[in-house]
Design a protein around this motif. Sequence first.
Motif, PDB file in Angstrom:
ATOM      1  N   VAL A 133     -12.758 -13.745  49.455  1.00  0.00           N
ATOM      2  CA  VAL A 133     -13.288 -12.077  49.065  1.00  0.00           C
ATOM      3  C   VAL A 133     -12.376 -11.103  48.390  1.00  0.00           C
ATOM      4  O   VAL A 133     -12.777  -9.817  48.098  1.00  0.00           O
ATOM      5  CB  VAL A 133     -14.269 -11.632  50.412  1.00  0.00           C
ATOM      6  CG1 VAL A 133     -15.724 -12.395  50.226  1.00  0.00           C
ATOM      7  CG2 VAL A 133     -12.892 -11.820  51.739  1.00  0.00           C
TER       8      VAL A 133
ATOM      9  N   GLU B 217      -6.667  -9.760  57.413  1.00  0.00           N
ATOM     10  CA  GLU B 217      -8.252  -9.153  57.004  1.00  0.00           C
ATOM     11  C   GLU B 217      -8.441  -9.705  55.472  1.00  0.00           C
ATOM     12  O   GLU B 217      -7.132  -9.307  54.412  1.00  0.00           O
ATOM     13  CB  GLU B 217      -8.346  -7.548  57.256  1.00  0.00           C
ATOM     14  CG  GLU B 217      -9.110  -6.966  56.591  1.00  0.00           C
ATOM     15  CD  GLU B 217      -9.916  -7.104  57.597  1.00  0.00           C
ATOM     16  OE1 GLU B 217     -10.599  -8.046  57.891  1.00  0.00           O
ATOM     17  OE2 GLU B 217      -9.960  -5.696  58.664  1.00  0.00           O
ATOM     18  N   ALA B 218      -9.572 -10.844  54.915  1.00  0.00           N
ATOM     19  CA  ALA B 218      -9.827 -11.366  53.706  1.00  0.00           C
ATOM     20  C   ALA B 218      -9.759 -10.393  53.087  1.00  0.00           C
ATOM     21  O   ALA B 218      -9.132 -10.459  51.727  1.00  0.00           O
ATOM     22  CB  ALA B 218     -11.046 -11.948  54.304  1.00  0.00           C
ATOM     23  N   SER B 219     -10.930  -8.667  52.831  1.00  0.00           N
ATOM     24  CA  SER B 219     -10.332  -7.460  52.127  1.00  0.00           C
ATOM     25  C   SER B 219     -10.875  -6.593  52.999  1.00  0.00           C
ATOM     26  O   SER B 219      -9.861  -5.743  52.395  1.00  0.00           O
ATOM     27  CB  SER B 219     -12.127  -8.168  51.520  1.00  0.00           C
ATOM     28  OG  SER B 219     -12.370  -7.203  50.546  1.00  0.00           O
ATOM     29  N   GLY B 220     -11.402  -6.393  53.599  1.00  0.00           N
ATOM     30  CA  GLY B 220     -12.052  -5.071  53.736  1.00  0.00           C
ATOM     31  C   GLY B 220     -12.623  -4.320  52.988  1.00  0.00           C
ATOM     32  O   GLY B 220     -12.370  -4.741  52.054  1.00  0.00           O
TER      33      GLY B 220
ATOM     34  N   ASN C 128     -22.977  -7.336  62.365  1.00  0.00           N
ATOM     35  CA  ASN C 128     -21.858  -6.984  62.921  1.00  0.00           C
ATOM     36  C   ASN C 128     -21.009  -6.151  62.416  1.00  0.00           C
ATOM     37  O   ASN C 128     -20.449  -4.888  63.255  1.00  0.00           O
ATOM     38  CB  ASN C 128     -21.008  -8.494  63.648  1.00  0.00           C
ATOM     39  CG  ASN C 128     -21.145  -8.900  64.884  1.00  0.00           C
ATOM     40  OD1 ASN C 128     -21.079  -8.971  65.727  1.00  0.00           O
ATOM     41  ND2 ASN C 128     -22.298 -10.610  64.321  1.00  0.00           N
TER      42      ASN C 128
ATOM     43  N   ASP D  98     -20.632 -17.287  54.699  1.00  0.00           N
ATOM     44  CA  ASP D  98     -19.784 -17.421  54.448  1.00  0.00           C
ATOM     45  C   ASP D  98     -20.604 -19.358  56.259  1.00  0.00           C
ATOM     46  O   ASP D  98     -21.416 -19.665  55.248  1.00  0.00           O
ATOM     47  CB  ASP D  98     -20.101 -17.068  56.505  1.00  0.00           C
ATOM     48  CG  ASP D  98     -18.473 -17.703  57.200  1.00  0.00           C
ATOM     49  OD1 ASP D  98     -18.423 -15.833  57.695  1.00  0.00           O
ATOM     50  OD2 ASP D  98     -17.801 -18.386  57.627  1.00  0.00           O
TER      51      ASP D  98
ATOM     52  N   THR E 288     -12.723 -16.008  55.543  1.00  0.00           N
ATOM     53  CA  THR E 288     -11.756 -15.670  56.609  1.00  0.00           C
ATOM     54  C   THR E 288     -11.180 -15.894  57.140  1.00  0.00           C
ATOM     55  O   THR E 288     -11.193 -17.560  56.588  1.00  0.00           O
ATOM     56  CB  THR E 288     -11.986 -14.890  58.875  1.00  0.00           C
ATOM     57  OG1 THR E 288     -11.389 -14.983  58.660  1.00  0.00           O
ATOM     58  CG2 THR E 288     -12.643 -16.177  58.709  1.00  0.00           C
TER      59      THR E 288
ATOM     60  N   TYR F  52      -6.394  -8.740  65.056  1.00  0.00           N
ATOM     61  CA  TYR F  52      -5.329  -8.013  63.863  1.00  0.00           C
ATOM     62  C   TYR F  52      -5.719  -7.135  63.705  1.00  0.00           C
ATOM     63  O   TYR F  52      -5.072  -6.854  62.043  1.00  0.00           O
ATOM     64  CB  TYR F  52      -6.152  -9.610  63.357  1.00  0.00           C
ATOM     65  CG  TYR F  52      -7.274  -9.171  62.233  1.00  0.00           C
ATOM     66  CD1 TYR F  52      -7.394  -9.046  61.393  1.00  0.00           C
ATOM     67  CD2 TYR F  52      -8.810 -10.118  63.291  1.00  0.00           C
ATOM     68  CE1 TYR F  52      -8.689  -8.853  60.346  1.00  0.00           C
ATOM     69  CE2 TYR F  52      -9.612  -9.813  62.405  1.00  0.00           C
ATOM     70  CZ  TYR F  52     -10.384  -8.976  60.528  1.00  0.00           C
ATOM     71  OH  TYR F  52     -10.669  -8.637  60.023  1.00  0.00           O
TER      72      TYR F  52
ATOM     73  N   GLY G 136     -18.012  -6.536  58.390  1.00  0.00           N
ATOM     74  CA  GLY G 136     -18.188  -6.203  57.183  1.00  0.00           C
ATOM     75  C   GLY G 136     -18.798  -7.458  56.176  1.00  0.00           C
ATOM     76  O   GLY G 136     -19.195  -6.882  55.154  1.00  0.00           O
ATOM     77  N   LEU G 137     -18.873  -8.397  57.322  1.00  0.00           N
ATOM     78  CA  LEU G 137     -19.602  -9.381  55.813  1.00  0.00           C
ATOM     79  C   LEU G 137     -21.261  -8.700  56.746  1.00  0.00           C
ATOM     80  O   LEU G 137     -21.899  -9.172  55.295  1.00  0.00           O
ATOM     81  CB  LEU G 137     -20.065 -11.102  57.363  1.00  0.00           C
ATOM     82  CG  LEU G 137     -20.080 -12.399  57.037  1.00  0.00           C
ATOM     83  CD1 LEU G 137     -19.545 -12.851  57.105  1.00  0.00           C
ATOM     84  CD2 LEU G 137     -22.069 -12.334  57.522  1.00  0.00           C
TER      85      LEU G 137
ATOM     86  N   ASN H  91     -20.683 -11.224  67.516  1.00  0.00           N
ATOM     87  CA  ASN H  91     -19.328 -11.959  67.091  1.00  0.00           C
ATOM     88  C   ASN H  91     -19.061 -11.535  65.616  1.00  0.00           C
ATOM     89  O   ASN H  91     -19.259 -12.596  64.975  1.00  0.00           O
ATOM     90  CB  ASN H  91     -19.030 -12.919  67.678  1.00  0.00           C
ATOM     91  CG  ASN H  91     -19.336 -13.498  69.071  1.00  0.00           C
ATOM     92  OD1 ASN H  91     -19.061 -12.519  70.076  1.00  0.00           O
ATOM     93  ND2 ASN H  91     -19.903 -14.947  69.415  1.00  0.00           N
ATOM     94  N   ASP H  92     -17.639 -11.139  65.470  1.00  0.00           N
ATOM     95  CA  ASP H  92     -17.164 -10.598  64.204  1.00  0.00           C
ATOM     96  C   ASP H  92     -16.270 -11.436  64.233  1.00  0.00           C
ATOM     97  O   ASP H  92     -15.178 -11.145  64.859  1.00  0.00           O
ATOM     98  CB  ASP H  92     -17.150  -9.211  64.112  1.00  0.00           C
ATOM     99  CG  ASP H  92     -16.060  -8.663  62.571  1.00  0.00           C
ATOM    100  OD1 ASP H  92     -17.331  -8.029  62.030  1.00  0.00           O
ATOM    101  OD2 ASP H  92     -15.667  -9.419  62.036  1.00  0.00           O
TER     102      ASP H  92
END
Length: 837
Positions: free
Chosen positions: A452, A674-677, A133, A336, A375, A572, A135-136, A287-288
């Motif tokens: 992350v 945003e966990a990291s980006g 999707n 995840d 997340t 977000y 980033g992950l 879904n992201d």
Amino acid sequence: EKAKWPKETVELWTRLSKKEANDVETIQRSIIHHVTTTLARAAYNLDNFSAYQAVALSTRDRLISRWNETQGQLSKKDPKRVYYLSLEFLLGRSMDNALLNMGLKDTYGKSIEQLGFNMEDIIESEVDAALGNGGLGRLAACYMDSLATLEYPAWGYGLRYNYGIFQQRIVDGYQTEFPDYWLNFDNPWELPRLDISIQISFGGHVQTSQDEYGVTRHNWIAGQSVQAIAYDVPIPGYHTENCNNIRLWRSKPTKTFDLTSFNEGNYERAVEDATNAERITSVLYPNDNTMAGKELRLKQQYFWTAASLHDIVRRFKKSMREWSDLPDQVAIQLNDTHPTLAIVELQRILVDVEMLSWDDAWDIVTRTFAFTNHTVLPEAMEKWSVPMFEYLLPRHLQIIFDINLYFLQKVELKFPNDRGLLNRMSIIEEAQPQQIRMAHLAVVGSHKINGVAALHSDLIKTTIFKDFVMYYGEEKFVNKTNGITPRRWLHQANPQLSTLITETLNSDKWLKDLSLLRGLEKKVPDAEFRKKWRAIKRANKVRLAELIKERCHVEVSPDALFDVQVKRIHEYKRQFMNILAVIHRYRTIKSMTPAQKASVQPRVVIFGGKAAPGYYIAKLVIKLINSVAAVVNQDPAVGDLLKVVFIPDYNVSVAEVIVPASDISQHISTAGTEASGTSNMKFVLNGGLIIGTLDGANIEILEEIGEDNIFIFGCAAQEVEDLRHAQRYRGVPMDPALQGVISAIEKGVFEDPKIFQPLISTLTVGKDFYLISADFASYITANQQVDIAYKNQDEWSKKSIRCTANMGKFSSDRSVKEYADEIWNIKPYTVIDEGFL
Ligand code: Z16
């Protein structure tokens, strides 16, 4: 077996299995061989796509010999391995990357040129492998590149979807989805292992009995079963012989599919079941950062984890070690919560099949697994309804309830008489119906949990996993800041800059030790160097302008400031705030006198990204961007001062064109969301400045490059709750500039305002959850500071060079080494080139 062969046979094999050489003529022969035999075509009269196929097959031959050598040597040596379980691997194209990593790009370039083709055209013929999707999934791909480059013994495990992430087209300004049937032509980057087939079961019931010692045994009598077939994707390291593997599973009907239905004469029913079996690996869920909760998704997760564990356990058993040695031979990383069922499946294998005691088994399980959280957003937390789960996996449900029981008993011992605590920590949420909290299960079943980025790893300790930190202690919760591979995201995507860096540093060592980029700092005062640096950025902007012309039919000037926001569309991430600020900019320009306009910094605002097909508000944001673009781009009062484009079907290959061409990019999520980006890292590595909030890895980028080289605005994560509260209960009015923008939309400046009402409603005072109004003024100011800074091109170039020079920390090599040393406890193993297949 080689050992049993007569000497002559061994000699014959040895003599004839020498690897192909890598000189131009041998490569040309191999390409032509594939054209005339594998593809069965004439060696002349080829189109680019057929030429691509032949070059890919020739490249594949070389990958396979490295793959064989690596896997053969690892089997003999049998070191501890890491298995990276990820439902997504967003690899993009393979050919260019494989040739660069194997050090064969130049030779292939020459070979192809002489055969009458152009390398760039051939590269462009490849379709992306888009099994992710955002980033992950891309993180998993970068980590696979680094694991191979650092020579770690590692395998990825995932699913081979027939359909990757959907293709996005824009029709009348709206996103429409088209299937991504990427396997239409043969996929040369996978090796089908049709002989590796594992039976996976679902449904049925559990039979309980007493064994001869009076111990209760559980026997899962499954309802249906399907086959998992392996497809291996070779992952070559950069300038090493090591070549790792991603094993992707495909679902197939079992060979003896539904004999019972056949025997009852129910042919149609049997064929229908067979079709259902194939459905499991049909499509990637689009879904992201949101949870869908579909039964088929749970089936995918079990199918994949069960097949992978079976494979891992089979390999371990070959070594004839004790079960208690498993954690010394095997590390399994859960990307995840998607693969959390692997924890339950391993416990089931050890207890039900291998007859270990519960406690011995659980000790082995928890020392084997580690879990990465990506997340804190509540809508992304995986939960499965207990009744649905029981229907598909009855024995696994029992095991989860037992894990929970033993866990909560220990919590109760440590913190007696706290029912609130037990309720909060339970793996089972007491809702109607009950829900399984996969994040809690992952935490309880792992020895390390990591976030992350630094801020994110702190946040999970104080929010979603607060009680678990209190129970287990701090040491179980660690940070592993994300990274990106500099091979794909600089060397491959920005070849001119890569060459300049190598010339400047007198070495290409920086590609394996990114901290060496610091050496660029000494060139900041060098005006000649800055000129070269700028010329490369401009050339990249020209290339992007061509792509924009092609895909958006808009002409943009490469001399304008290129302002980019490309990422999945999500509230977000606040693409909405960006386009609202663009409207503000448009209105400001419109109100100017010609003299005032003369000093405006021209800007091209570039958007890209997919919205989940069911995410209505995100899709409206895309529509608004396109409506604004339609008005702004044809307004003669604005001309070249402002252009807005939405590039359709953003993917890895498009990113490789966009990232090197940005002057500024936007990473503007509400602080703490945003966990990291990771695209922030890609842009800065390529000398693009960023405008961003104090969120995710932006904070660490700021620490590395310094506050003079980044535009930071907006509230901090600690302020978010107070701001939301103030807005809700003290009715803080909307920002006046934002109010003006909203009025313009409502007056119908951009199409029928009725369309956008649901979007505007999200900004109602008290409901603006992502704090667009609270951050709006500082966002506008930050954008003005960007304009001012960009006017001084020489100073801007200094910032740009300093950006690249200080990005060493964000190599995925650094991330992967931290995982290896601090979580997996694995060592590199260098493969030796033996010269034979
Ligand atoms: C995803 O791409 C991410 C998180 C998540 O829970 C699910 C998906 Cl599909 C992203 C994060 O949003 C992003 O901040 C982070 O950089 C990326 O994962 C890799 O860690």
